[in-house]
Enzyme design. Sequence first.
Site, PDB file in Angstrom:
ATOM      1  N   ARG A 140       8.095 -33.017  33.924  1.00 40.60           N
ATOM      2  CA  ARG A 140       8.337 -34.420  34.262  1.00 40.60           C
ATOM      3  C   ARG A 140       9.833 -34.641  34.465  1.00 40.60           C
ATOM      4  NH1 ARG A 140       5.242 -37.750  29.568  1.00 40.60           N
ATOM      5  NH2 ARG A 140       6.791 -36.904  28.152  1.00 40.60           N
ATOM      6  N   ASP A 144       5.716 -46.065  21.339  1.00 42.00           N
ATOM      7  CA  ASP A 144       6.314 -44.753  21.625  1.00 42.00           C
ATOM      8  C   ASP A 144       6.045 -44.325  23.066  1.00 42.00           C
ATOM      9  OD1 ASP A 144       3.655 -44.632  20.256  1.00 42.00           O
ATOM     10  OD2 ASP A 144       3.719 -42.565  20.953  1.00 42.00           O
ATOM     11  N   ASN A 145       5.255 -45.099  23.800  1.00 38.33           N
ATOM     12  CA  ASN A 145       5.004 -44.783  25.207  1.00 38.33           C
ATOM     13  C   ASN A 145       5.668 -45.802  26.134  1.00 38.33           C
ATOM     14  OD1 ASN A 145       3.493 -42.570  24.482  1.00 38.33           O
ATOM     15  ND2 ASN A 145       1.538 -43.642  24.577  1.00 38.33           N
ATOM     16  N   GLY A 189       7.550 -38.230  17.657  1.00 40.20           N
ATOM     17  CA  GLY A 189       8.510 -37.309  18.282  1.00 40.20           C
ATOM     18  C   GLY A 189       7.854 -36.470  19.353  1.00 40.20           C
ATOM     19  N   GLY A 215       6.073 -33.946  20.322  1.00 38.94           N
ATOM     20  CA  GLY A 215       5.205 -32.983  19.650  1.00 38.94           C
ATOM     21  C   GLY A 215       4.795 -31.833  20.552  1.00 38.94           C
ATOM     22  N   ARG A 216       4.968 -32.043  21.844  1.00 38.02           N
ATOM     23  CA  ARG A 216       4.622 -30.951  22.784  1.00 38.02           C
ATOM     24  C   ARG A 216       5.523 -31.005  24.012  1.00 38.02           C
ATOM     25  NH1 ARG A 216      -1.103 -32.937  25.296  1.00 38.02           N
ATOM     26  NH2 ARG A 216      -0.800 -35.178  25.069  1.00 38.02           N
TER      27      ARG A 216
HETATM   28  P1  AMP Z   1       0.512 -39.764  23.139  1.00 38.75           P
HETATM   29  O1  AMP Z   1      -0.478 -40.762  22.642  1.00 38.75           O
HETATM   30  O2  AMP Z   1      -0.026 -38.706  24.058  1.00 38.75           O
HETATM   31  O3  AMP Z   1       1.724 -40.424  23.693  1.00 38.75           O
HETATM   32  O4  AMP Z   1       0.977 -38.914  21.855  1.00 38.75           O
HETATM   33  C1  AMP Z   1       1.337 -39.487  20.622  1.00 38.75           C
HETATM   34  C2  AMP Z   1       2.086 -38.479  19.785  1.00 38.75           C
HETATM   35  O5  AMP Z   1       1.279 -37.345  19.530  1.00 38.75           O
HETATM   36  C3  AMP Z   1       3.369 -37.951  20.413  1.00 38.75           C
HETATM   37  O6  AMP Z   1       4.312 -37.790  19.404  1.00 38.75           O
HETATM   38  C4  AMP Z   1       2.936 -36.637  21.002  1.00 38.75           C
HETATM   39  O7  AMP Z   1       4.006 -35.739  21.110  1.00 38.75           O
HETATM   40  C5  AMP Z   1       1.929 -36.159  19.970  1.00 38.75           C
HETATM   41  N1  AMP Z   1       0.925 -35.239  20.537  1.00 38.75           N
HETATM   42  C6  AMP Z   1      -0.105 -35.534  21.364  1.00 38.75           C
HETATM   43  N2  AMP Z   1      -0.814 -34.428  21.661  1.00 38.75           N
HETATM   44  C7  AMP Z   1      -0.212 -33.399  21.005  1.00 38.75           C
HETATM   45  C8  AMP Z   1      -0.473 -31.992  20.904  1.00 38.75           C
HETATM   46  N3  AMP Z   1      -1.500 -31.419  21.534  1.00 38.75           N
HETATM   47  N4  AMP Z   1       0.367 -31.266  20.142  1.00 38.75           N
HETATM   48  C9  AMP Z   1       1.390 -31.826  19.490  1.00 38.75           C
HETATM   49  N5  AMP Z   1       1.688 -33.134  19.543  1.00 38.75           N
HETATM   50  C10 AMP Z   1       0.897 -33.910  20.290  1.00 38.75           C
HETATM   51 MG    MG Z   2       3.419 -40.472  24.139  1.00 36.70          MG
END
Ligand code: AMP
Ligand code: MG
Length: 504
Positions: A191, A267-268, A99, A101-102
Site C-alpha cells: 500500500r 484505528d482505521n 498497532g 500487527g501484520r
Molecule cells: P483491522 O480491523 O483489520 O484494521 O485490524 C485490527 C487490528 O488487528 C490491527 O492492529 C491489525 O494489525 C490486527 N490484525 C488483523 N489481522 C491480523 C493478523 N492476521 N495478524 C496480526 N494482526 C492482525
Molecule cells: Mg486496521
Amino acid sequence: MNAPECNIGLHRVDTLPIENSFARLPPAFYTQLRPTPVSSPYLVGASARAAELIGLDPAEFAKENFIEVFAGNRLIPGSAPLSAVYSGHQFGVWAGQLGDGRAILLGDVPACDTDESGTSGRMELQLKGSGLTPYSRMGDGRAVLRSSIREFLCSEAMAALGIPTSRALCVVGSDMLVMRELPESSAVATRMAPSFVRFGSFEHWYYTDRHAELKTLADYVIDRFYSDLRDAPNPYQALLAEVTRRTAELIAQWQAVGFMHGVMNTDNMSILGLTIDYGPFGFMEAFDSRHICNHSDQQGRYAYHMQPQIGQWNCFALAQALLPLIGEPDDAHAALENYKPAFDAKLDDLLHAKLGLQTREPDDSALVEGMFSLLQNTHADFTLFFRRLGDLQVDNPSADEPLRDLFIDRPAFDAWAIQYQARLRKENSKDTERRQRMHSVNPKYVLRNYLAQIAIEKAQNKDFSEVAKLLAVLEKPFDEQPENEKYADLPPDWACELEVSCSS
Ligand code: AMP
Ligand code: MG
C-alpha cells in the site's frame, strides 16, 4: 485520472530513493524489524498508475527483484523497515494497544502529489501481510489472498473515482497457507499513502498518559502534512478542525458513491482524511440505507446510514486524545463544529452534481428526500440508478425505459420522475450537456462484491487475468467501455450468498 506530471524520474525498484522519515520519531513509536520471507512468491496484480505516482517503471513488474521486494523477501537498499504502534476504539469500545500487527513500513519515496492530502510530496510504502510483529496479538501476521485482492482493487478503484484513499502498488501471492475458517492462500499487498498515522495513533499516547509523545506525534503530522497550520493561534485546534473537515468530506463522498467501509474503528481512520484499511467493505447495490456490508457487524454500527455519525463520533475520539494539547474543551468543541456543515455542504454539492442540477432551489431537499425514499422502497440498484438517470430526456419519456426497468414499482418511479423533470425544466437543462456532466460523476463501474469474487476465485487457481482485467475496467469508472458492458451488470443470484467479514 492520469498520473500528474512531476519530475521524479523513472526508477527501478533498487534505485527508488527510499528513506524512512517515520523512523526519525523516537523509538517508542515503532519497532524496527524486517518482513518475514515467504516461499515461492508470484505476482498476482500490480497497478501501473500507482507505480507512476512514485516514478517506478512498470516494466519492473515482470522482474524477479520486484516480486522478491514486495513479497518482503528482499529489502530495497536504504529502507529501514518498522511496524508502528497505535491503539483505538473498536465498535465503540476502547480496545487498548493494537498497532501494525501484520504491516511493515518500508519507508517513503518521492511522489507526485495526488490531491490536497498528498502535501508531503512523498509516499510511504507499506507491506501488509508480511509476518509477525510485536503488535500481532493473537494474529499470525499474514493476510489472505482474497482480502489482499479486494484491498488492491478497491484502493485503485476509489482513486479513479476521485475519492481520497491509500493506493495499492501490487499483490504478491505465496503458496504458504494460513488458517482462517479454512486454510487459505496468503498474500502480501503493498500500500502507499503519504502517511498511515491514524486517529488511534493519537489515542495511544493519550490513554497511556504520555503527553510528551502525543505532542511529538502532533508536531510531526503538522510539520509534515499540515504545515500551513503551524502559524495558527492554536495549531492543535487547527489540526483537529482540518482533520474534522476532511473526514466529513470524505464520508460525504462515500455516501454519494454508495461506498461502505465496514470497520470504521478509530484505528482505521486516517489523520489525512484518506480511506484506509480496506476489509469487509462494499458498494451499495439494491438500495437499503440500513445495509450492513460487514458480516461481523451484527449491530449495524457501521451500516450505510450510520457512516456520517460514526465519522463524527470518531472525530470526537480524536478531539479527546488531542485535548491535552488543545487546552480548553471549548476550543476542541469549536473545531468539531466543522463536521456537520462540512458534511452537509459536500453531500449537497455531490447530490446536485449526481442529479445534474446546476442551480439551487428551495425544494431541492424534498426532491432528494423523495429520491431516497423511492430507492429505499423499491431497492433499486444504487449505481445503475444514477448512471441511467443521466440518460433521461426531459420531454421524451421513451428514453427512460432502461431506467424504469430498474423499478418493479413503475408508478412510484414515474411519480418522482415527474418532479425531477419539472425541476430540470426550471433551470432549462439541456439533455445532452446534462448527460455528459452526470456521466462524469456517476460511475458506471464499481467494485461489486461478485466481480471481486470472480477475480479472486480465478486467482486462487493461479489465473490472474481477471484481476488485471477488473483493474483496467475500474480505472475508468466513468467511461462507457461498450466492450465491458457486463461489468456494469446487476449482481447474479449467487451473489446474495456472498459474505464478507473481519476475517482476512
Ligand atoms: P483491522 O480491523 O483489520 O484494521 O485490524 C485490527 C487490528 O488487528 C490491527 O492492529 C491489525 O494489525 C490486527 N490484525 C488483523 N489481522 C491480523 C493478523 N492476521 N495478524 C496480526 N494482526 C492482525
Ligand atoms: Mg486496521
